[in-house]
Design an enzyme around this catalytic site. Structure first.
Site, PDB file in Angstrom:
ATOM      1  N   ASP A  17     -31.608  23.219  48.840  1.00 20.56           N
ATOM      2  CA  ASP A  17     -30.844  23.940  47.377  1.00 20.56           C
ATOM      3  C   ASP A  17     -31.815  23.844  46.163  1.00 20.56           C
ATOM      4  O   ASP A  17     -31.901  24.956  45.573  1.00 20.56           O
ATOM      5  CB  ASP A  17     -30.252  24.480  47.182  1.00 20.56           C
ATOM      6  CG  ASP A  17     -29.246  24.531  48.468  1.00 20.56           C
ATOM      7  OD1 ASP A  17     -29.810  25.150  49.649  1.00 20.56           O
ATOM      8  OD2 ASP A  17     -27.666  25.325  48.238  1.00 20.56           O
ATOM      9  N   HIS A  66     -29.910  32.938  48.378  1.00 24.04           N
ATOM     10  CA  HIS A  66     -30.355  31.855  49.419  1.00 24.04           C
ATOM     11  C   HIS A  66     -31.581  33.114  50.578  1.00 24.04           C
ATOM     12  O   HIS A  66     -31.001  34.078  50.939  1.00 24.04           O
ATOM     13  CB  HIS A  66     -29.757  30.856  49.857  1.00 24.04           C
ATOM     14  CG  HIS A  66     -29.323  29.632  48.625  1.00 24.04           C
ATOM     15  ND1 HIS A  66     -28.375  28.842  48.874  1.00 24.04           N
ATOM     16  CD2 HIS A  66     -29.873  29.553  47.922  1.00 24.04           C
ATOM     17  CE1 HIS A  66     -27.739  28.368  48.379  1.00 24.04           C
ATOM     18  NE2 HIS A  66     -29.084  28.938  47.054  1.00 24.04           N
ATOM     19  N   CYS A 122     -30.474  25.049  55.533  1.00 28.15           N
ATOM     20  CA  CYS A 122     -29.657  24.383  54.802  1.00 28.15           C
ATOM     21  C   CYS A 122     -29.739  22.763  54.084  1.00 28.15           C
ATOM     22  O   CYS A 122     -30.424  22.058  52.747  1.00 28.15           O
ATOM     23  CB  CYS A 122     -28.589  24.584  54.254  1.00 28.15           C
ATOM     24  SG  CYS A 122     -28.585  26.929  54.359  1.00 28.15           S
TER      25      CYS A 122
END
Ligand code: DAV
Length: 375
Positions: free
Chosen positions: A108, A244, A350
């Site tokens: 992220d 995302h 992620c």
């Protein structure tokens, strides 16, 4: 130990060096103008904040350690961040918040483009200091690799001017979908904002999801910062919580992408893929009807895979349909148990951040067409 060379241009070339996150001290952040977005109306997380239960942290760490061992067993070098005590209040001249978040999902905040790793100007106040968990690694890469470019996007101020006030008040699912389709998101265009996990890297082209965590100014900043790249804006109507790109649109190898069937890329934005002979398939259905308890993400973490090379992919071990589809598409599948880590910030993609993949900056889209490029 092999010498460090920071370099990665996409998500599918052979992976040799990667960061895997850690769950220690992870908190559920208090609500703030941007994070109300994260908590679906009927979620078991509404109204709760503070440190996550210790036994869940331990289980998540076991699975993160398990992923680390699998990767190391295949000769991939793995580094881990240094968690800080996330259960601390934060005060800047512009805002305060009661707790921070964590460092389970390096994807992220860290954006690797070629020999550069930059920390992103994220829109959540609770994530303002997250890059600090990666500071010891960045410092080491800086010492080890004379070509490593250690960068940071302009630190956002995150005053109230960066958010539309009351955006989430009494919002219905239909209204959310309408706003996604209309590109009406909680952040304003007051300052550049993006999460790295909204940026899909495909060699010379960077495809950015315009959504709750990334605004147009963020993309404009990326275009000026990477002048030799082409920055595109894409969006996925059908996603009520567009945060995302990596559970919506996932390339598996050159020429092949899987797209979430509930969040199809609109026709006008597909053109650049078709005229360059890329195929876009619907992703397989998730194996679960619900995410695990206290999880922010949707069941579509089924697609959130970690690709080791053009023929090898890590998929969550219970995602039988996704594994079957990968197999049919000619990939060797490595099942990785990971559902206990989901609530800490996402799936296998992620939870990782690229340091090195073999390969060069390819031009996969020599035929540019109108529809996505931001200028
Ligand atoms: O479908 O909830 C999750 C992406 C996390 N990085 C979703 C998106």
């Amino acid at each position: 130990m092999a010498s460090t060379v920071v370099q990665s241009w996409n998500d599918f070339d052979p992976l040799t060096h990667v960061i895997v996150g850690r769950a220690d001290h992870t908190c559920i952040p208090p609500s703030e103008p941007a994070t109300e977005a994260k908590v679906p109306e009927d979620s078991d997380m509404r109204g709760l904040w503070g440190p996550r239960p210790l036994e869940t942290v331990e289980k998540a760490n076991q699975q993160l350690d398990g992923l680390t061992r699998i990767l190391e067993g295949r000769g991939i070098r793995v580094d881990r961040p240094s968690p800080i005590q996330w259960n601390q209040a934060v005060q800047t001249p512009d805002f305060t918040t009661g707790a921070m978040f964590g460092c389970m999902p390096p994807r992220d905040v860290l954006l690797t483009v070629g020999s550069e790793i930059l920390s992103a100007p994220m829109s959540f106040r609770c994530r303002y200091w997250e890059y600090l968990a990666y500071h010891p690694l960045m410092q080491r890469y800086f010492d080890d690799d004379p070509n490593f470019r250690w960068e940071q996007a302009p630190r956002p101020r995150l005053t109230d001017a960066s958010y539309k006030q009351n955006y989430f008040d009494e919002i219905t699912l239909d209204e959310r979908l309408k706003r996604t389709a209309e590109l009406n998101f909680v952040t304003t265009e007051h300052e550049p904002l993006f999460d790295s996990a909204d940026v899909l890297r495909l060699g010379k082209d960077l495809f950015c999801q315009h959504g709750l965590t990334t605004n147009r100014r963020g993309m404009e900043w990326l275009q000026r910062h990477f002048p030799r790249h082409r920055v595109h804006s894409v969006n996925f109507p059908g996603d009520p919580y567009p945060i995302h790109i990596d559970a919506s649109f996932v390339p598996l190898r050159p020429g092949l992408i899987i797209n979430n069937p509930n969040r199809r890329l609109p026709d006008a934005q597909r053109k650049i893929f078709s005229v360059n002979d890329w195929e876009i398939f619907d992703a397989a259905q998730p194996a679960h009807n619900e995410p695990p308890p206290l999880c922010y993400s949707s069941v579509w973490l089924s697609m959130n895979c970690l690709i080791l090379d053009h023929k090898t992919v890590c998929v969550e071990a219970s995602e039988v349909y996704q594994m079957e589809q990968m197999d049919k598409l000619g990939m060797e599948v490595i099942p990785v148990p990971f559902r206990d880590a989901y609530p800490f910030g996402g799936g296998l993609h992620c939870a990782t951040g690229d340091v090195h993949r073999d390969g060069v900056c390819d031009d996969f889209f020599p035929n540019q067409v109108q529809g996505t490029q931001i200028r």
